[in-house]
Design an enzyme around this catalytic site. Structure first.
Site, PDB file in Angstrom:
ATOM      1  N   GLY A  42       0.833  -1.189   0.000  1.00 18.25           N
ATOM      2  CA  GLY A  42       0.000   0.000   0.000  1.00 18.25           C
ATOM      3  C   GLY A  42       0.865   1.235   0.000  1.00 18.25           C
ATOM      4  O   GLY A  42       2.077   1.172  -0.211  1.00 18.25           O
ATOM      5  N   GLY A  43       0.213   2.366   0.247  1.00 22.37           N
ATOM      6  CA  GLY A  43       0.964   3.600   0.191  1.00 22.37           C
ATOM      7  C   GLY A  43       2.060   3.691   1.225  1.00 22.37           C
ATOM      8  O   GLY A  43       3.114   4.271   0.978  1.00 22.37           O
ATOM      9  N   VAL A  47       2.629  -5.921   3.215  1.00 21.50           N
ATOM     10  CA  VAL A  47       2.037  -6.991   4.007  1.00 21.50           C
ATOM     11  C   VAL A  47       2.588  -8.333   3.525  1.00 21.50           C
ATOM     12  O   VAL A  47       2.577  -8.614   2.317  1.00 21.50           O
ATOM     13  CB  VAL A  47       0.501  -6.976   3.897  1.00 21.50           C
ATOM     14  CG1 VAL A  47      -0.098  -8.080   4.766  1.00 21.50           C
ATOM     15  CG2 VAL A  47      -0.053  -5.634   4.345  1.00 21.50           C
ATOM     16  N   LYS A  62       2.265  -6.729   8.788  1.00 18.34           N
ATOM     17  CA  LYS A  62       2.397  -5.472   8.042  1.00 18.34           C
ATOM     18  C   LYS A  62       3.642  -4.741   8.540  1.00 18.34           C
ATOM     19  O   LYS A  62       3.854  -4.615   9.750  1.00 18.34           O
ATOM     20  CB  LYS A  62       1.168  -4.592   8.243  1.00 18.34           C
ATOM     21  CG  LYS A  62       1.227  -3.280   7.469  1.00 18.34           C
ATOM     22  CD  LYS A  62      -0.083  -2.526   7.591  1.00 18.34           C
ATOM     23  CE  LYS A  62      -0.031  -1.240   6.786  1.00 18.34           C
ATOM     24  NZ  LYS A  62      -1.325  -0.515   6.842  1.00 18.34           N
ATOM     25  N   ASP A 155     -10.045   6.195   6.522  1.00 17.88           N
ATOM     26  CA  ASP A 155      -9.660   5.784   5.162  1.00 17.88           C
ATOM     27  C   ASP A 155     -10.446   4.539   4.748  1.00 17.88           C
ATOM     28  O   ASP A 155      -9.887   3.585   4.213  1.00 17.88           O
ATOM     29  CB  ASP A 155      -8.157   5.522   5.091  1.00 17.88           C
ATOM     30  CG  ASP A 155      -7.660   5.398   3.636  1.00 17.88           C
ATOM     31  OD1 ASP A 155      -8.330   5.947   2.739  1.00 17.88           O
ATOM     32  OD2 ASP A 155      -6.634   4.748   3.420  1.00 17.88           O
TER      33      ASP A 155
END
Length: 985
Positions: A42-43, A47, A62, A155
């Site tokens: 992700g940003g 993971v 993560k 988010d």
């Protein structure tokens, strides 16, 4: 070694090396976890699928993607905050966080591994609209739980939601989660190591935008603090996209046009969409630009989304039939969807009570090595299972009723708040069982029996009348968490863990903002006072109860005011020995408790404590009436077979016993013991107390053999009794029964064993009994030592009106008489009698009669027959006034009158009194009871008079007496009867 630059990614390089050199044997690890493969990026994070060697399971880990962030320290803090956010939540629709850790420069979060799809990938496949809505409702439940815990996701999007292979929906990626009351100020100082307050730290400046723009509400775009309403906007944008195939607002190639968002220009759904217009209307409201124009909460939005009138009419019968189903079956609204808007609530007990937890608890209890381990497990765990099943049923029922629009949001919140507190009680109880020590194991089954009843969470009248929660949503969440903490403290009170309970209450009271909500303050002080009273700190308990009572009265918190007043009254009457104050307060206590008569637990407790207050004022009749009402109330509502109910039933038996109604007491005591055996087990510590009282009651009924038969197994296994006080009690009472049965040697042996077993608990009464036993044995020195020890135990100066002194004089008189010092005995007895001349209370009249009976016997021994008869007739009149017809004390004085009449040669009178005595003894006592044998022998002598031969009936009575006396090994009396029979052939 040089510190790596922020763009370095040590773990990524390690994985690359393993790919280039596959023969390398060393696995790549994150902390203690072995990396299996990359799952996604992700940003801010990466993971990985990993394996936990210690727990033998696959997990997800993560870790920060440092090469893509500008500020590694800030990103580490965000990841740490994500873990803390997830750890604060325990809900079936939120991914579970197991651990947060750091390896080198890397911060990681270990969480459950979910086999399934992200929500966007799942929605990309053809789906019925009901399936999509059902999936999002599950995700909404996760957000709802986060909001209750004071967290905002910030988010939410389909990529941050997973659906596992069983159709369960889980919200993840709380990396942007924040407490709802956290202001977004300037960047903080670097967080201290192991900081536990990251959720309350600002990690962005005001005006800095975080989140995903396509799903972001306008306030978040403007850099304003996000709230639960912000999550609602993102949720509706994501659901719109999955239902209609596109975002709800027009785009300009770079992102959503903010002017359309602000203007509310939502793209209409496709003309042939099967999605009902009611769903679009709900989404349109959730997508309003102003947070105040959206739904008041996620709960309200989810109710609207689930309300399907057509499906309700079609399926209402089936739905109501499945409302109580547990064990992995969801509650369905329509269609054949495997996604349930009301998923089975048993998942909310994961880690609290499930198969794994039950196994851990069993192993822990057996590991104590207690011989009672298996019995406690067999009794306690099925009850925990039933409680958990009932909790699940009620949670499911509440969800269904709310989803159908049958209950308001306020009532639903009240029910779930009540159930959340019950779940906290269950969790603390299970923890207490799992952490039990061998000497505490007896308390565990009782603790399960003291779990707060669940039916109060379905009492709509009580819920509607209950104190409303604070209007501020953030304060409401904090108050709820504190109430759950107080529920745990109550469990610690029931399991004898006073200090742990007080620690929890202290933490609640330290939250000044939360306890400014006075109902919570009242609840906390009530719990603190109860814990302090249990721990023996009566002065502190009084202050806490006062604070609880005034706060409860000020806010109209009826249940707390009622319970506090009851416990405060008991404290004043019994613990602080201020009965006058408690009796003066009783009308006030009664008035408060009449307002909660619908609550069986509270009102029965009041009746029990009010009875104790009346006892402290010597009003035994009123005490009995109230105690019997408490038992009847609990029995009427099916709550007698609980630790509280058994205790109240036992109290009724005790009051009858103390008033001399031994026959009435007996079946009540037997029933209390039977219920205790059924609910708490035969080996639990309190059973020793029950057996001791039952044995004493047998003795008072003239059944010493039965009494000792009850106590013999207890005394034989005396070392198996965990409580030293109960060991002393069993031994001392065995000695008292043996003394009453005229076995002074056995009595002295057991009384001295009781003193050695627990010298600190050897009380005034036991010293008096030991004084008599040693005197009967002719040990004057030991008698004097016991005499001095008894007086030394009484802290206050004694006077003639002190019942301690009256009991002391009676025992001392009997002891002196046994040593042959009859004149000294009479002097002591006359002194005691003089203090009771004006007595009017039943207990004082009985004491006066006992002293007069002893005086009559001693004067008769000295040949002072007229004075003896005066004393005995006074004793008879007193006993007849206050005792039931078949009480053995009435028989004792009649036997003494019969023997006195024989001494005077008045055979008709002797026959009358002896026959009455034998009739009473014969109705309740054992056939070989020694006083019954004496009464029969006296009747035989009276019937014979001065004749040389005895009538057949007289000889038969004498033969019966002889048989009984032989059975009791009364050698001197056996010879006397044998001699009489020989003379009167």
């Amino acid at each position: 070694m040089a510190r790596p630059e922020p763009q370095d990614d040590p773990l990524g390089k390690a994985l690359m090396r393993r790919a280039l050199f596959p023969r390398r044997n060393q696995p790549v690890r994150i902390g203690r976890y072995t990396v299996l493969k990359l799952l996604g990026e992700g940003g801010m994070g990466v993971v990985y699928a990993c394996f936990d060697d210690q727990l033998d399971r696959k997990i997800a880990v993560k870790i920060l993607h440092l090469a893509r962030v500008r500020d590694p320290e800030l990103s580490r803090a965000r990841l740490m905050r994500e873990a803390q956010a997830m750890a604060r939540l325990s809900h079936p629709n939120i991914v579970t966080a197991f651990e947060v850790g750091q390896t080198g420069e890397q911060v990681y979060v270990a969480m459950e591994f979910i086999r399934g799809l992200t929500l966007d990938a799942w929605c990309a496949q053809p789906r019925k609209w009901r399936e999509v809505v059902a999936a999002f409702v599950q995700a909404g439940r996760g957000l709802e739980a986060a909001h209750r815990a004071g967290l905002v996701h910030r988010d939410f999007k389909p990529q941050n939601v997973m659906i596992d292979e069983d159709g369960r929906v889980k919200v993840l990626d709380f990396g942007l989660a924040r407490g709802q009351d956290s202001a977004e100020e300037a960047p903080p100082e670097p967080p201290p190591e192991n900081s536990g307050a990251l959720l309350q730290r600002a990690l962005t400046r005001t005006g800095v935008m975080l989140g995903t723009p396509a799903y972001m509400p306008p306030e978040q775009r403007a850099g304003l603090p996000a709230s639960a309403a912000s999550d609602q906007f993102s949720f509706c944008a994501a659901l719109y996209q999955c239902l209609y195939g596109g975002l709800p607002f027009a785009t300009d190639g770079f992102g959503v046009r903010i002017e359309d968002v602000l203007a509310g220009n939502i793209i209409p759904p496709p003309s042939r969409s099967p999605v009902p217009s009611r769903v679009f209307k709900a989404l349109r409201r959730g997508l309003m630009a102003a947070p105040a124009d959206r739904f008041a909460s996620m709960t309200e939005l989810l109710v609207v989304l689930q309300r399907d009138p057509a499906a309700i009419y079609r399926r209402v019968g089936a739905l109501l039939g499945t409302a109580a189903v547990a064990g992995g079956v969801g509650i369905y609204f329509a269609g054949g969807s495997t996604l349930a808007p009301c998923p089975d609530a048993h998942a909310e007990l994961a880690g609290i009570w499930d198969e794994d937890r039950a196994g851990v608890v069993r192993e822990a209890v057996r590991a104590t090595g207690s011989p009672r381990a298996d019995e406690v497990l067999d009794l306690a765990l099925p009850e925990v299972e039933r409680y958990a099943d009932e909790w699940t049923r009620m949670r499911n029922e509440a969800c269904v009723a709310h989803a159908l629009g049958q209950q308001s949001a306020q009532l639903f919140d009240q029910r779930t708040s009540c159930l959340d507190q019950r779940r906290a009680s269950l969790a603390a109880t299970v923890d207490a069982i799992g952490a039990a020590e061998a000497e505490k194991i007896d308390e565990l089954r009782a603790a399960v029996g003291r779990l707060p009843p669940l039916d109060s969470c379905a009492d709509f009248t009580a819920l509607t009348a209950a104190m409303p929660p604070p209007s501020d949503p953030l304060l409401r969440v904090r108050v709820q968490k504190h109430r759950e903490a107080l529920a745990r403290a109550q469990v610690y009170e029931h399991t004898g863990q006073k200090d742990r309970g007080l620690e929890i209450v202290g933490e609640v009271l330290a939250d000044a903002e939360a306890v400014a909500y006075e109902p919570l303050q009242a609840e906390a002080y009530l719990r603190r006072g109860s814990l302090e009273m249990q721990g023996g700190d009566s002065a502190a308990a009084e202050k806490s109860f006062d604070a609880a009572l005034w706060a409860a009265l000020a806010t109209g918190h009826g249940p707390v005011a009622a319970q506090t007043s009851s416990r405060r009254g008991f404290l004043h009457a019994v613990r602080l020995q201020r009965p006058a104050q408690a009796l003066a307060d009783l009308p006030f206590i009664t008035a408060l408790n009449r307002r909660v008569q619908h609550d069986v637990e509270l009102y029965s407790e009041y009746l029990n404590y009010a009875g104790a207050i009346h006892l402290s004022g010597d009003d035994w009749a009123e005490a009995l009436k109230l105690s019997e009402q408490a038992v009847a109330l609990r029995e009427q509502h099916g709550r007698l077979a609980t630790p509280q109910g058994i205790g109240m039933l036992f109290n009724v038996g005790l009051i009858h016993r103390e008033e001399g109604r031994y026959e009435q007491a007996h079946p009540i005591l037997l029933r209390a013991i039977a219920l205790s055996d059924e609910i708490l087990g035969r080996q639990q510590a309190e059973r020793t107390l029950f057996e001791v009282v039952l044995a004493l009651n047998y003795q008072n009924l003239g059944r010493p053999r039965a009494a000792l038969e009850v106590l013999r197994p207890v005394v034989r296994d005396i070392d198996g009794i965990a409580s030293k006080e109960y060991r002393k009690l069993a031994l001392a009472v065995a000695g008292m029964i043996e003394l009453a049965d005229e076995d002074a040697a056995a009595a002295r042996r057991d009384l001295e064993a009781a003193r050695r077993a627990s010298p600190e608990h050897f009380n005034f009464l036991y010293w008096l009994e030991l004084m008599r036993a040693t005197a009967i044995e002719g040990d004057a020195a030991a008698m004097q030592a016991a005499h001095d020890a008894a007086l030394a135990l009484v802290a206050r100066p004694l006077d003639l009106h002190d019942f301690y002194y009256q009991d002391f004089l009676l025992a001392h008189g009997r002891a002196l008489a046994s040593l042959g010092r009859t004149r000294e005995a009479i002097e002591a007895l006359e002194t005691a009698k003089g203090a009771l001349v004006e007595a009017t209370a039943a207990r004082d009249i009985r004491r006066r009669a006992a002293i007069a009976l002893e005086l009559g016997k001693r004067r008769a021994r000295l040949g002072e027959l007229d004075l003896a008869e005066q004393a005995l007739q006074a004793a008879r009149q007193d006993y007849d006034q206050v005792l039931s017809p078949r009480n053995l004390e009435r028989a004792d004085v009649r036997l003494a009158l019969g023997e006195l009449a024989l001494q005077r040669g008045n055979f008709a009178t002797a026959s009358h009194w002896s026959a009455e005595a034998a009739s009473i003894y014969g109705a309740v006592a054992e056939p070989d009871y020694t006083p019954l044998a004496r009464a029969r022998f006296a009747s035989a002598r009276a019937a014979t008079g001065t004749a040389d031969s005895a009538p057949p009936a007289a000889r038969e009575a004498a033969e019966q007496a002889l048989s009984a006396l032989r059975a009791r090994s009364r050698a001197d009396e056996v010879r006397a009867v044998e001699s009489w029979l020989a003379e009167h052939r």
